[in-house]
Design an enzyme around this catalytic site. Structure first.
Site, PDB file in Angstrom:
ATOM      1  N   GLU A 272       1.048  -1.303  -0.051  1.00  0.00           N
ATOM      2  CA  GLU A 272       0.018   0.064  -0.021  1.00  0.00           C
ATOM      3  C   GLU A 272       0.807   1.393  -0.022  1.00  0.00           C
ATOM      4  O   GLU A 272       0.463   2.396   0.842  1.00  0.00           O
ATOM      5  CB  GLU A 272      -1.006  -0.088   1.203  1.00  0.00           C
ATOM      6  N   HIS A 296      -8.148  -3.891  -1.789  1.00  0.00           N
ATOM      7  CA  HIS A 296      -7.329  -3.938  -0.456  1.00  0.00           C
ATOM      8  C   HIS A 296      -6.386  -3.039  -0.229  1.00  0.00           C
ATOM      9  O   HIS A 296      -6.296  -2.307   0.787  1.00  0.00           O
ATOM     10  CB  HIS A 296      -6.687  -5.371  -0.338  1.00  0.00           C
ATOM     11  N   GLU A 297      -5.710  -2.731  -1.102  1.00  0.00           N
ATOM     12  CA  GLU A 297      -4.452  -1.752  -0.920  1.00  0.00           C
ATOM     13  C   GLU A 297      -5.147  -0.298  -1.153  1.00  0.00           C
ATOM     14  O   GLU A 297      -4.592   0.635  -0.324  1.00  0.00           O
ATOM     15  CB  GLU A 297      -3.523  -1.744  -2.266  1.00  0.00           C
ATOM     16  N   HIS A 300      -6.145   0.543   2.464  1.00  0.00           N
ATOM     17  CA  HIS A 300      -5.130   0.999   3.259  1.00  0.00           C
ATOM     18  C   HIS A 300      -4.794   2.486   3.370  1.00  0.00           C
ATOM     19  O   HIS A 300      -4.235   2.950   4.210  1.00  0.00           O
ATOM     20  CB  HIS A 300      -3.777   0.511   2.816  1.00  0.00           C
ATOM     21  N   GLU A 319      -4.247  -4.669   9.019  1.00  0.00           N
ATOM     22  CA  GLU A 319      -4.765  -5.667   8.018  1.00  0.00           C
ATOM     23  C   GLU A 319      -5.955  -5.968   8.228  1.00  0.00           C
ATOM     24  O   GLU A 319      -6.764  -6.376   7.341  1.00  0.00           O
ATOM     25  CB  GLU A 319      -3.593  -6.718   8.048  1.00  0.00           C
ATOM     26  N   ASP A 376       8.965 -10.737   9.990  1.00  0.00           N
ATOM     27  CA  ASP A 376       8.951 -11.601   9.028  1.00  0.00           C
ATOM     28  C   ASP A 376       8.471 -12.969   9.304  1.00  0.00           C
ATOM     29  O   ASP A 376       7.728 -13.734   8.542  1.00  0.00           O
ATOM     30  CB  ASP A 376       9.932 -11.544   8.043  1.00  0.00           C
TER      31      ASP A 376
END
Ligand code: BES
Ligand code: ZN
Length: 612
Positions: A272, A296-297, A300, A319, A376
């Site tokens: 995003e 979705h992006e 954001h 998220e 991560d």
């Protein structure tokens, strides 16, 4: 060594003492050396009157000097070097000059290393056009520190400007407004400005042979020339999605909303980056069936980029909210049943994640503890789908969308430009709904936020669109292959791509199908011929689960041809679980490493048990 930021266990910075309040990056992109070289100029404000030290996050940067920009006076600095092996990197300690009432800008001269975990350097042969080199960045969650020395915590947000010097035949883009480009001596100096305060993880750049096509008044799509027309066709509805998001959340404040289609190695579906969403070419299906990633992006732009998680322990605020908003957009464009259909699919992927990670894995908590954890390693669908399920549950309790939609908007309004945690959310929710006492009395906050495994409450989804998928998958599971085949090539004709995906997802949840059934499926439905990446992904996985020899080579090719972790990681894990395929998987991975981005090498290496 533990990180020191009181807001964020993954950062060494000390914004409560001395905070960076604006950033200017002046960098030359050196493809030969695979380095960015230049300076980060950081406006600093003392938050504690006697603050004598500025702590910045770095990882593998070569720092050559630090001075006060206003007068060029050198500043004392020290880079610890013994923590290179951790993802948190190394604090850069700058001794501040005595307070003199004057503005203070700290200029750090540095260069990145070729191994920078934030940067993917591509040779011409690794691009679509095969003629020019390419570099792109990915900083979320904590890789910005390997691109620039900053306070790399989402608790700190600053506007930024940047100046990138690149070879004149290339185009440079960043996560901000394009301010100009001047060419001289075979080089181009490209200027950018992001006036809205953003966390460091949203600083992004891409440099390559890029072209654009307009999509609407605020939107264009960028990519390599050979891809751009297909991309423009796929993403034609971008402006419409942006308008739908605005209807829920209020005006889009970032001015421009562009898309950049990355080379196939891009490890995510999308990211995003403000003003410039990065997106994988694997969503270009030809029929616009995978453009949810864009919704979705876009979402954001409010949840994540405007209202930001204060630390990665509250990543679900980014998220989970974004999944929720993404599906609100879906509902507005395609109706409430489409929202339910997508949400039900999300619940299924949450189930798979909890099954593979283990229901007692602390990282399956909605708000996990991350001290000494690499974000991560923590990354999974949990913050997405458990977060989404939580908001879905709260929406039901509140009385449905007519009540909850205005709350969502008020939430964005209340926390815009801020960084918040789960407690801030809870407090605001309870305040907002205080006029209706008792609404959330039965919410088990502890279970939702801090208990691993599946959520305490299972949401109810309408099955209008999933019905055909469940019927057909049930029939395939029930079919006794000694009896006459009751299926026909027309079974899939009335199904949308989304429904084919759902059908395959349901079959994947069952015990492995016998190869005989898969052969029949192939004969009737020719799923091998489907280029849609989400279909291909699940179809290959069904084959691997069945130990179907025939799908082994295509699976190895699939994880080589693109680098999207959503696809690559499960396939590699499936290959690993199949003893006969395992050595081939490992050999393929080793061979393909030079084409993969750091985060993909790191996570797949763990999936294949090649590293701890
Ligand atoms: N911000 C994420 C990607 C991300 C998160 C990258 C954390 C690194 C660390 C992005 O918005 C995202 O969620 N992408 C998804 C898209 C999807 C849910 C539609 C992806 O890449 O799969
Ligand atoms: Zn996201």
């Amino acid at each position: 060594m533990a990180a020191t930021c009181p807001d964020d266990p993954c950062s060494f910075s000390n914004p409560h003492e001395a905070a960076v309040t604006s950033v200017h990056l002046r960098l030359t992109v050196d493809f030969e050396a695979r380095r960015l070289r230049g300076a980060a100029e950081l406006r600093v404000e003392r938050r504690a009157p006697a603050a004598a030290v500025l702590l910045l996050d770095t990882r593998g940067l070569e720092v050559t000097g630090v001075c006060r920009l206003e007068d060029g006076a050198p500043l004392q600095w020290k880079l610890e070097s013994e923590h290179e092996h951790t993802a948190y990197g190394t604090p850069l300690r700058v001794t501040l000059p005595p307070e003199d009432g004057q503005p203070l800008t700290v200029a750090v001269e540095y260069s990145t290393r070729p191994e920078s975990t934030a940067l993917a350097w591509l040779e011409p042969e690794q691009t679509a056009g095969r003629r020019r080199p390419y570099v792109y960045s990915h900083c979320e969650a904590i890789h910005c520190r390997s691109m620039a020395p900053l306070q790399d915590t989402p608790a700190v947000k600053t506007p930024y400007t940047a100046e990138l010097t690149v070879p004149a035949e290339l185009t440079a883009l960043m996560s901000g407004l394009r301010e100009g480009r001047e060419e001289a001596d075979g080089a181009a100096r490209c200027r950018f400005r992001q006036p809205v305060p953003v966390p460091a993880y949203l600083i992004a750049l891409a440099v390559g042979d890029l072209e654009s096509r307009p999509l609407g008044p605020r939107c264009s799509v960028w990519s390599e020339p050979g891809v751009v027309d297909r991309a423009a066709h796929e993403f034609v509805d971008t402006e419409k999605m942006l308008e739908a998001a605005e209807a829920f959340c209020g005006p889009y404040i970032w001015g421009v909303y562009d898309l950049l289609v990355l080379p196939p190695s891009f490890p995510f579906g999308g990211t995003e980056n403000p003003c410039l969403t990065f997106i994988t070419p694997t969503v270009i299906a030809g029929d616009r069936s995978l453009v949810d990633v864009v919704a979705h992006e876009i979402s954001h732009s409010w949840t994540g980029n405007l209202v930001t998680n204060r630390s990665w322990e509250h990543f679900w605020l980014n998220e989970g909210f974004t999944m929720f908003l993404e599906r609100k957009i879906l509902s507005r464009l395609h109706g409430e049943p489409a929202r339910h259909f997508s949400a039900a699919g999300g619940w299924k992927s949450l189930r798979e994640t909890i099954r593979t990670r283990g229901a007692d894995d602390p990282l399956t908590c909605l708000s996990p503890k991350l001290a000494d954890v690499d974000p991560d390693d923590a990354f999974s669908t949990v913050p997405y789908e458990k977060g989404h399920a939580f908001l879905w549950y709260l929406e039901q309790l509140a009385g449905g969308p007519t009540v909850f939609d205005p709350f969502l908007r008020a939430y964005v309004e209340k926390f815009r430009l801020k960084s918040i945690d789960s407690a801030d959310f809870r407090k605001f929710l309870e305040e907002y709904f205080a006029p209706t006492p008792g609404l959330f009395d039965k919410v088990d906050w502890e279970a939702w936020l801090h208990t691993p495994g599946m959520p305490p409450v299972e949401p109810q989804f309408d099955s209008q669109l999933a019905g055909v998928c469940s019927d057909l998958s049930a029939r395939w599971l029930a079919w006794n292959t000694d009896e006459l085949c009751p299926f026909s090539a027309d079974d899939l004709t009335p199904l949308t791509s989304g429904q084919v995906i759902e059908l395959l997802a349901q079959l994947l949840e069952a015990p492995p199908l016998p190869v005989k059934k898969l052969e029949k499926m192939q004969e009737l439905y020719d799923l091998d011929a489907r280029a849609n990446s989400e279909i291909r992904f699940r179809w290959l996985r069904l084959g691997l689960a069945a130990r179907w020899e025939r799908q082994l080579q295509p699976s190895l090719e699939f994880v080589t041809a693109q680098g999207r972790m959503k696809f690559v990681r499960p396939i590699y894990r499936d290959l690993y679980a199949w003893e006969e395929a395992r050595p081939k998987a490992i050999a393929t991975f080793e061979r393909n490493k030079p084409n993969m981005m750091h985060v993909a090498i790191y996570t797949v290496g763990k999936d294949l048990h090649l590293s701890e």
